[in-house]
Design an enzyme around this catalytic site. Structure first.
Site, PDB file in Angstrom:
ATOM      1  N   SER A   1       0.879  -1.129  -0.129  1.00  0.00           N
ATOM      2  CA  SER A   1      -0.005   0.002  -0.086  1.00  0.00           C
ATOM      3  C   SER A   1       0.942   1.266  -0.169  1.00  0.00           C
ATOM      4  O   SER A   1       0.503   2.296  -0.294  1.00  0.00           O
ATOM      5  CB  SER A   1      -0.987   0.125   1.312  1.00  0.00           C
ATOM      6  OG  SER A   1      -0.180  -0.178   2.417  1.00  0.00           O
TER       7      SER A   1
ATOM      8  N   ASP B   1       5.563  -7.174   2.292  1.00  0.00           N
ATOM      9  CA  ASP B   1       4.648  -7.732   0.958  1.00  0.00           C
ATOM     10  C   ASP B   1       5.572  -8.031   0.000  1.00  0.00           C
ATOM     11  O   ASP B   1       6.577  -7.386  -0.428  1.00  0.00           O
ATOM     12  CB  ASP B   1       3.814  -6.328   0.813  1.00  0.00           C
ATOM     13  CG  ASP B   1       2.295  -6.833   1.111  1.00  0.00           C
ATOM     14  OD1 ASP B   1       2.124  -8.025   1.475  1.00  0.00           O
ATOM     15  OD2 ASP B   1       1.604  -5.690   1.198  1.00  0.00           O
TER      16      ASP B   1
ATOM     17  N   LYS C   1       4.533 -11.426   3.069  1.00  0.00           N
ATOM     18  CA  LYS C   1       3.182 -11.689   2.629  1.00  0.00           C
ATOM     19  C   LYS C   1       2.866 -11.831   1.123  1.00  0.00           C
ATOM     20  O   LYS C   1       3.513 -11.031   0.323  1.00  0.00           O
ATOM     21  CB  LYS C   1       2.479 -10.593   3.212  1.00  0.00           C
ATOM     22  CG  LYS C   1       0.653 -10.703   3.175  1.00  0.00           C
ATOM     23  CD  LYS C   1       0.010  -9.740   3.800  1.00  0.00           C
ATOM     24  CE  LYS C   1      -0.134  -8.253   3.328  1.00  0.00           C
ATOM     25  NZ  LYS C   1      -0.758  -8.204   2.160  1.00  0.00           N
TER      26      LYS C   1
ATOM     27  N   GLU D   1      -9.294  -9.747   3.974  1.00  0.00           N
ATOM     28  CA  GLU D   1      -9.396  -8.022   3.626  1.00  0.00           C
ATOM     29  C   GLU D   1     -10.980  -8.000   3.179  1.00  0.00           C
ATOM     30  O   GLU D   1     -11.433  -8.621   2.017  1.00  0.00           O
ATOM     31  CB  GLU D   1      -8.451  -7.646   2.661  1.00  0.00           C
ATOM     32  CG  GLU D   1      -9.102  -6.095   2.440  1.00  0.00           C
ATOM     33  CD  GLU D   1      -7.613  -5.437   1.855  1.00  0.00           C
ATOM     34  OE1 GLU D   1      -6.416  -5.916   1.556  1.00  0.00           O
ATOM     35  OE2 GLU D   1      -7.778  -4.088   1.311  1.00  0.00           O
TER      36      GLU D   1
END
Ligand code: KIV
Length: 279
Positions: free
Chosen positions: A50, A88, A118, A187
């Site tokens: 993000s 990530d 991740k 999510e």
């Protein structure tokens, strides 16, 4: 102020053992100063992709490079001593094959010193997760809304309302848990499904727009503190209004500079330094 419950850095094992126990507190962190502030308040920090949107102003998470993730991951690890740090894997750095994912993940682990990586995806990524875990790389899964493929799956919407989609998410989460992930992010998944998955899976679920029943919760820190204001997902709770504070400070600074009120004498270097004072 709540001190960390960890006297040393929390490991992936510590996180795994929290299944069904006290809620696991997770936030994102991308930079050393912010990670340092968050470290003693959370169990886990995610260096999420993000950051593409939050830090770099991109319109999706797809633009982030492996080098960007490594640089931010290393900064967060350097600045922390308590939180388990997960980085990530960026879009197109792991999906091709388990071997490609292993190459990327081992580089991330070696160059950042993080505890785990991740990756996004369910059934289709299960072999990759197993391949990594069997080779000593701890993996956090991510199912439901997948930001890296958000356009293909109909945008930032709630997932699991239709029975077929709920069944798919259930299969995805089970596949990733069976493959050995130490935890799974759910999510933007409908609440009853997130609750049922949490009861069903042997690994901790980390909810974001999911359910208070999840074993842990995560938010993007910049959403949570009101620093990123381009858009705010419905599941975000704002605990501060940092953007407003920065704006107020910048406006006050500009007024001072224009009025020659800043710098004051105390901010300028004197020709002779006073005895006993640095500079
Ligand atoms: O990239 C990220 O910040 C994430 C969280 C939203 C879970 O994946």
């Amino acid at each position: 102020m709540r001190a960390s419950i960890h006297s040393r850095r929390a490991s992936v094992c510590d996180i795994f053992k929290r299944k069904g126990g006290a809620p696991i507190v997770c936030l994102t962190a991308y930079t050393a100063p912010v990670a340092k502030i968050l470290d003693s308040h959370v169990d886990l920090l995610l260096v999420g992709d993000s950051l593409a949107m939050v830090i770099y102003g991109m319109d999706s998470t797809r633009g982030v490079s492996l080098d960007m993730m490594i640089n931010h991951g290393a900064a967060v690890v350097r600045a922390t001593t308590r939180a388990c740090v997960v980085v990530d894997l960026p879009y197109r750095s792991y999906e091709q094959s388990p071997a490609a994912a292993f190459e990327t993940a081992s580089k991330v682990m070696a160059e950042t010193g993080c505890d785990a990586v991740k990756l996004e995806g369910g059934v289709v990524m299960a072999d990759t997760v197993r391949f990594l875990v069997e080779r000593g790389i701890a993996v956090m899964g991510h199912v439901g809304l997948l930001p890296q493929s958000v356009k293909a799956s109909g945008g930032y919407r709630v997932h699991g309302r239709k029975p077929e989609e709920a069944a798919r998410i259930r299969a995805d989460a089970r596949a990733i848990a069976d493959a050995g992930a130490f935890s799974i992010v759910l999510e933007n998944v409908v609440e009853p499904l997130a609750r049922a998955l949490t009861a069903d899976l042997a690994v901790p679920t980390i909810g974001i727009g999911a359910s208070p029943a999840c074993d842990g919760q995560i938010l993007v820190t910049d959403d949570m503190v009101g620093g990123f204001t381009d858009f705010t997902p419905h599941f975000v709770k704002r605990y501060a209004h940092v953007a407003g504070e920065i704006e107020r400070a910048a406006a006050a600074y500009a007024v001072d500079v224009r009025a020659r009120r800043f710098p004051g004498p105390e901010h300028c270097a004197a020709v002779a330094s006073k005895k006993g004072r640095a500079a």
